[in-house]
Write a protein that holds these residues in place. Structure first.
Motif, PDB file in Angstrom:
ATOM      1  N   UNK A   1      -2.077   8.647   8.050  1.00  0.00           N
ATOM      2  CA  UNK A   1      -0.868   7.947   8.514  1.00  0.00           C
ATOM      3  C   UNK A   1       0.099   8.863   9.258  1.00  0.00           C
TER       4      UNK A   1
ATOM      5  N   UNK B   1      -6.243   0.959  -4.823  1.00  0.00           N
ATOM      6  CA  UNK B   1      -6.258   0.353  -6.156  1.00  0.00           C
ATOM      7  C   UNK B   1      -7.620   0.462  -6.835  1.00  0.00           C
TER       8      UNK B   1
ATOM      9  N   UNK C   1       3.071   6.244  -4.537  1.00  0.00           N
ATOM     10  CA  UNK C   1       3.492   5.448  -3.376  1.00  0.00           C
ATOM     11  C   UNK C   1       2.426   5.411  -2.288  1.00  0.00           C
ATOM     12  N   UNK C   2       1.182   5.187  -2.684  1.00  0.00           N
ATOM     13  CA  UNK C   2       0.136   5.015  -1.673  1.00  0.00           C
ATOM     14  C   UNK C   2       0.305   3.649  -1.026  1.00  0.00           C
ATOM     15  N   UNK C   3      -0.017   3.564   0.274  1.00  0.00           N
ATOM     16  CA  UNK C   3       0.120   2.290   0.969  1.00  0.00           C
ATOM     17  C   UNK C   3      -1.018   1.374   0.515  1.00  0.00           C
ATOM     18  N   UNK C   4      -0.699   0.280  -0.197  1.00  0.00           N
ATOM     19  CA  UNK C   4      -1.762  -0.514  -0.819  1.00  0.00           C
ATOM     20  C   UNK C   4      -2.640  -1.252   0.190  1.00  0.00           C
ATOM     21  N   UNK C   5      -2.133  -1.432   1.413  1.00  0.00           N
ATOM     22  CA  UNK C   5      -2.891  -2.206   2.397  1.00  0.00           C
ATOM     23  C   UNK C   5      -3.706  -1.305   3.319  1.00  0.00           C
ATOM     24  N   UNK C   6      -3.850  -0.027   2.964  1.00  0.00           N
ATOM     25  CA  UNK C   6      -4.627   0.899   3.801  1.00  0.00           C
ATOM     26  C   UNK C   6      -5.666   1.615   2.938  1.00  0.00           C
TER      27      UNK C   6
END
Lengths: 395, 272
Positions: A136, A170, A123-128
């Protein structure tokens, strides 16, 4: 083997071997809000969770000690993830209390619990970027920018990801993503680290290396860790204590050795490690020991699980494949059997044999010699060890 | 051999079919474009001579000028309002359980089924009843109602694609619900919001039936102005306007494709 699929039998309500509960009445006082010596890292007291009419977690009491690595082990649907979500605050308990570091958190939302969690898919934040992912939790807490940068760098070094700060999640491999997830959870200095099947998405080689590394980090930081898995091998190798669960209840709490060698019920005996089930008959009960008859053989087992059984009643003896031995047919002190199949496993051979009574057993024979000497169809004598046996009433 | 031949035949005829379908879809646009350059003052095909004077007339005709401006204003307002309202409803429908949820969903999506003239007529009667006249507020409201289902569905699908564990992870890291929305949910929702807005804008810009009821001479949108024109004149000006229409829409989509990647924005491609 046969009993890996052992059905769950309703066991007597087993309570974990806890020390007495800390004085709950004082925990509302400000002085008691900070973690005290002697307070459990996590304490679940009579916690119960239902989804509609289904009870996902029956009334449960569990104490997690400061700094320990505790594993919740069980098949899917056993309630282990529900238990984890209750600790994290993602679910609300229908009854009971949850304390973290002695502080009452039953109704505290997740964002105030100071808990780190690593999910199966990370569940890594894909937009960061990696650095923004890790930082975070610190940004949400209003930590000054300079301190955030320092702590992010320090934590990335801890998980051996220096130089990856500006990458996007990613662009990372599965193992690297997992390190980021771990760093993100650790950087906030959580009171408890929760791990939800974090290794199941990794391939086998990487999994082993990551397990060792996680254990090292956990020991170095001394962070209390609750680890959820359905993989008994993982549980045995990583844990200080294992909580074996099935059908929404705790079956046994103990060290890996305790649950492996002294399972308290049929489910635990069948779930932890590979095991054969041999039909036997109860002969005598005396104190903590019982004698059972396996064909012509007499063996001693622990009596606790057989206490209310009359002599002569049938029991199932659980024995591990590597504890059985292969002898020439007809040798004294063995059970007659016939080789059914040989399975090459590299360092050992799994010899499948049929007993005269019809049961299929697996014997783990070291080396490769058995391949030449025990072709399928060969009659053998099965040597059953004197100790290390456990027995339970049949299902 | 025979099998290979039949495979090739199948492949060729498949391509032919696709080509025919595309030609069929594009045909009206082609005919209109060619007709727009017709020199003579009647709409005819094929043209006998070529001229660009109808474009000049289209761009200088008063009703088209105000119509275009009205259309742009109404489109901007209605698609933006629909995006705000639709996002709120989509989140409510996706995340929360409440009484009459199914009913609410049905009502919100009903403009997909209810004929637009019914919506237009109803709002006209309502506006007259409360003496609101045929001003811009009623027109914008009409457009919001008509495009809302598309916004809701677009946002809803994007919400479905967001892994709930991302929000849980954020919460465990200390983010309050508002912070989770601002730092995780909305940024991840952005493609869905943009596509929803784009759909809404295109639909609103093209909306005619309902607009016909709720516009007056002062508030008429471009499609309504075109309808008014075609009832009085039969020259190729209308074809010229159509060409401009097609060109502007195509330019917008090309721009969206270049900047955002249309496949991603329209949720056709996987965002990963």
């Amino acid at each position: 083997m046969s009993s890996r699929a052992a059905d769950v039998i309703p066991a007597a309500d087993r309570r974990s071997p806890d020390r007495p509960t800390p004085d709950l009445a004082t925990s509302d006082l400000p002085a008691a809000r900070t973690a005290r010596r002697g307070a459990a890292a996590v304490l679940l007291d009579g916690v119960l969770k239902r989804f509609g009419t289904v009870t996902a977690l029956e009334e449960t009491r569990l104490r997690v000690e400061q700094g320990e690595f505790l594993t919740l082990l069980g098949p899917s649907g056993c309630g282990k993830t529900t238990l984890l979500n209750l600790m994290a605050g993602f679910l609300e308990a229908d009854a009971g209390e949850i304390l973290i570091g002695g502080e009452q958190v039953t109704a505290t939302p997740p964002y105030e619990r100071q808990i780190g969690i690593v999910f199966q898919n990370y569940a890594l934040f894909p937009h960061m970027s990696v650095a923004r992912n890790v930082g975070y939790g610190l940004r949400m807490r209003g930590v000054p920018k300079r301190e955030i940068a320092a702590r992010v760098e320090e934590t990335l070094a801890l998980v051996k990801l220096q130089g990856f700060a500006d990458r996007s999640p990613r662009q990372l491999s599965g193992g690297q993503q997992q390190r980021v997830a771990l760093a993100r959870a650790l950087v906030i200095r959580p009171r408890v680290l929760l791990l939800d099947e974090p290794f199941s998405a990794l391939d086998k080689n990487l999994r082993g290396a990551m397990q060792v590394e996680l254990k090292e980090i956990q020991r170095r930081l001394g962070v209390t860790t609750v680890f959820v898995t359905h993989d008994q091998g993982e549980a045995l190798s990583l844990s200080d204590r294992i909580v074996v669960m099935s059908a929404g209840r705790i079956r046994q709490v103990g060290t890996p050795d305790e649950v492996y060698r002294h399972p308290q019920d049929r489910f635990v005996a069948g779930f932890i490690g590979d095991v054969n089930t041999l039909p036997a008959r109860l002969e005598t009960l005396s104190g903590v020991r019982a004698t059972v008859a396996l064909g012509d053989l007499r063996r001693e087992v622990e009596a606790a699980a057989l206490r209310d059984r009359p002599p002569g009643s049938p029991v199932d003896v659980f024995v591990r494949p590597d504890h059985l031995g292969v002898r020439p047919a007809g040798e004294g002190g063995t059970l007659p059997a016939r080789v059914a199949a040989l399975v090459y496993q590299g360092s050992h051979i799994d010899l499948h044999a049929d007993l005269a009574t019809g049961e299929r057993v697996v014997v783990r024979v070291p080396g490769q010699g058995a391949l030449a000497t025990h072709a399928p169809g060969t009659a053998i004598g099965l040597a059953v060890p004197q100790g290390g046996l456990v027995a339970f009433p049949p299902e | 051999m025979g099998r290979r031949l039949s495979t090739r035949l199948l492949r060729v005829s498949g391509r032919l079919l696709v080509g025919l379908i595309l030609a069929f879809i594009v045909l009206p646009a082609v005919v209109v474009t060619i007709a727009a350059f017709n020199e003579r003052a009647i709409l005819s095909f094929p043209p006998t001579g070529y001229s660009t004077r109808w474009f000049t007339r289209a761009l200088t005709y008063r009703d088209f000028q105000t119509g275009l401006w009205n259309s742009l204003v109404v489109t901007a307002w209605s698609s933006t309002l629909a995006l705000l309202v639709g996002t709120g409803f989509a989140i409510a429908l996706k995340r929360y359980a409440f009484r009459f949820k199914g009913t609410l969903e049905g009502v919100l999506l009903s403009p997909l089924i209810v004929p637009h003239f019914t919506i237009g007529l109803g709002l006209l009667m309502l506006a007259t009843g409360i003496a609101a006249g045929q001003g811009f507020p009623v027109l914008v409201l009409t457009h919001v109602i008509v495009v809302l289902p598309f916004v809701i569905r677009s946002v809803f699908i994007s919400l479905q694609n967001i892994d709930g564990r991302l929000e849980l992870a954020a919460a465990s890291l200390g983010a309050r619900p508002g912070a989770v929305l601002a730092t995780i949910t909305l940024p991840l929702l952005a493609p869905g919001l943009v596509s929803g807005w784009l759909f809404a804008a295109i639909l609103s810009f093209n909306e005619f039936t309902a607009s016909l009821f709720v516009t007056s001479q002062a508030t008429q949108t471009l499609p309504v102005a075109m309808y008014g024109y075609v009832r009085e004149f039969a020259d190729p000006t209308l074809a010229a306007v159509s060409v401009i229409y097609i060109a502007v829409t195509a330019a917008l989509l090309t721009f969206a494709n270049m900047v955002l990647g249309l496949g991603r924005v329209l949720n056709v491609e996987q965002s990963r």
